[in-house]
Design a protein around this motif. Sequence first.
Motif, PDB file in Angstrom:
ATOM      1  N   ASP A 284       0.802  -1.227   0.000  1.00 24.61           N
ATOM      2  CA  ASP A 284       0.000   0.000   0.000  1.00 24.61           C
ATOM      3  C   ASP A 284       0.834   1.275   0.000  1.00 24.61           C
ATOM      4  OD1 ASP A 284       1.000  -0.114   2.556  1.00 24.61           O
ATOM      5  OD2 ASP A 284      -0.945  -0.208   3.556  1.00 24.61           O
TER       6      ASP A 284
ATOM      7  N   THR B 220       2.830   4.408  -1.462  1.00 25.50           N
ATOM      8  CA  THR B 220       2.795   5.272  -2.640  1.00 25.50           C
ATOM      9  C   THR B 220       4.162   5.901  -2.828  1.00 25.50           C
ATOM     10  OG1 THR B 220       0.445   5.777  -2.358  1.00 25.50           O
ATOM     11  CG2 THR B 220       1.745   7.308  -3.692  1.00 25.50           C
TER      12      THR B 220
ATOM     13  N   ASP C  65      -2.744   9.614   4.460  1.00 28.32           N
ATOM     14  CA  ASP C  65      -2.096   8.331   4.205  1.00 28.32           C
ATOM     15  C   ASP C  65      -0.595   8.575   4.267  1.00 28.32           C
ATOM     16  OD1 ASP C  65      -0.806   6.127   2.881  1.00 28.32           O
ATOM     17  OD2 ASP C  65      -2.740   5.579   2.003  1.00 28.32           O
TER      18      ASP C  65
ATOM     19  N   ASN D  55       1.925   2.025  -6.016  1.00 27.42           N
ATOM     20  CA  ASN D  55       1.432   3.075  -6.894  1.00 27.42           C
ATOM     21  C   ASN D  55       2.452   4.197  -7.013  1.00 27.42           C
ATOM     22  OD1 ASN D  55      -1.380   2.001  -7.201  1.00 27.42           O
ATOM     23  ND2 ASN D  55      -1.395   2.347  -4.981  1.00 27.42           N
TER      24      ASN D  55
ATOM     25  N   SER E  12      -5.074   9.538  -0.280  1.00 27.64           N
ATOM     26  CA  SER E  12      -6.174   8.659   0.136  1.00 27.64           C
ATOM     27  C   SER E  12      -7.244   8.580  -0.944  1.00 27.64           C
ATOM     28  CB  SER E  12      -6.786   9.169   1.445  1.00 27.64           C
ATOM     29  OG  SER E  12      -5.849   9.153   2.497  1.00 27.64           O
TER      30      SER E  12
ATOM     31  N   LYS F 100      -5.996   6.680  -4.107  1.00 27.79           N
ATOM     32  CA  LYS F 100      -5.979   5.239  -3.876  1.00 27.79           C
ATOM     33  C   LYS F 100      -7.397   4.662  -3.872  1.00 27.79           C
ATOM     34  CE  LYS F 100      -3.008   3.569  -0.862  1.00 27.79           C
ATOM     35  NZ  LYS F 100      -2.182   3.400   0.373  1.00 27.79           N
TER      36      LYS F 100
ATOM     37  N   CYS G  59      -8.749   4.208  -7.287  1.00 31.33           N
ATOM     38  CA  CYS G  59      -8.165   3.028  -7.940  1.00 31.33           C
ATOM     39  C   CYS G  59      -8.983   1.777  -7.650  1.00 31.33           C
ATOM     40  CB  CYS G  59      -6.739   2.822  -7.449  1.00 31.33           C
ATOM     41  SG  CYS G  59      -5.490   3.459  -8.576  1.00 31.33           S
TER      42      CYS G  59
ATOM     43  N   PRO H   4      -0.966   3.111 -11.053  1.00 33.04           N
ATOM     44  CA  PRO H   4      -0.589   1.834 -10.447  1.00 33.04           C
ATOM     45  C   PRO H   4       0.665   1.262 -11.107  1.00 33.04           C
ATOM     46  CG  PRO H   4      -2.944   1.898 -10.914  1.00 33.04           C
ATOM     47  CD  PRO H   4      -2.327   3.094 -11.590  1.00 33.04           C
TER      48      PRO H   4
END
Length: 513
Positions: A4, A6, A33, A80, A99, A102, A105, A152
Amino acid sequence: MSDDKTSVVLFYNQENAGQVFNDLLHSLEIQNDSNVEIFAISSDGSEPPSGNVTTIKVPSSDETLGAQLNLAFSKTTGTNILLVDNRSNPIVLKKGAISLFKLACTRVKEPGLIYSDYELLEKGSVKEVHLLKHHIGRVRDNQDFGKVYFIPRKALQAINNANPEIKFNTLYDLRLRLSQNFEVVHVANRYAGSLYRVTAESKSQNVFDYLLASRESQVEAEEVLTSHLAKIKAKLNPGAHYMERPSKPAGASLKASVIIPVNNRPDFIGQAIESVQAQTVKEVEAIIVVNGGDDDPTVAAVKRYMPGGDKYDAQKPSVQLLVFDINNLGLCLNMGALAAKGEYYVQLDSDDRLKADAVEKILAVYNDDPKIGMVIGSYEVWEKQNDGSITRMENLPVVTHDEWTEENGRNNLLRINGAGAPRSIPIELIRQVGFSVNEEPYCRNYGEDYGMVLKLSEKHRIGRVWDAIYEVIRHSGGTDHSIDQATVDRNDEAKDFMRKEAILRRIELNKGN
């Protein structure tokens, strides 16, 4: 590799160092995030002062953007990539940006690129910039996708990252290639919902901006688009699908009919008519279609050139007058074609002029090949001054649209907003195909001619006149003057819908091969 995390990729050099860069960095460090790693591409060897940033030093200043991005991508470890294009403008992200990216996505099956609306800070004032949603017809190279892109890693790896060979159109190419097998998602904003802020001066809209673009960049963009069309099976190969144009209409007694739609332009219509009557080919007529109703003052101005009028001359080409009370350009052009006595239609806007040899040169091109289903000329840009005089804009060259080539013009047409003027079409083809009457989404007396070029070019050659045979006259009441962003967006929506329909038609055409 974290499931998870980024990985943020941005740019750092001496020009954007200091508070501007620190503000961007701070906005990344306070994200809701927090599972983030940051990489800064440095093209001049300088390093950000913060220890929270990994510097990617570019080996040479000659490295393309694609090569720089690929070097940075190779260092990242996140699931990502968040690409922040801060090369030209200061950018700060909202705390919830990552956030939301994501989350977006997870809302689609195969995400490839997430982009979003943004705020524009200009001279202390903030406005919302609302971008257009992606679809298969969004293939223009000048469409605004913002400056922050969430990609991604899986999608990026599937297309083998950025193309390091491209010099000018890296992000255009990246976006098109991602769209071929993955979804391009737009996160919209009503108000207070933008994901980031850009500080910049808003750009004024000028329909002639493309004339100043680098030729090398334009050629490269055409190659990018053509490759994309080939991948989605929408590319038209040279000469493919061409057929002969239909025979001239029964009863056509003239060579050409110049059809002029007009609404409330009594001051301009006379010079347009006189430019038709001055043609070296005399077997022509002017068909004036007034769409402002019987009370439109243009009606009286036109009647001066008809029998009984003070400017009538029986020795000159005739003038037909059609009057409608619905302002619809497609209606005007289609009804003009039904009334035409000529074999070919020739375009003339009511505030423009034809050169005296325009029809002569157009007919010569048709005579070259029976498969030619449209002829497009070249034009000069003139300007009406405050004192009423009309002078040539010498800073603009003759607009030839020489990006059109015999081999690839109809593919490249999907990238650009026009093919040139004036346009000429066999009357019989107009009667068979018909101009749009604003039935497509977003069409409001705009793009009906562009849609016609797209359709005809799929099954007929497009002939060209490279000499200037037309004079576009700019003035305060013209449709290319002071265009606001809402109008630009509506027009782009209209033409992009036509591009979508054209791409789908071309895919079907190619299935028959």
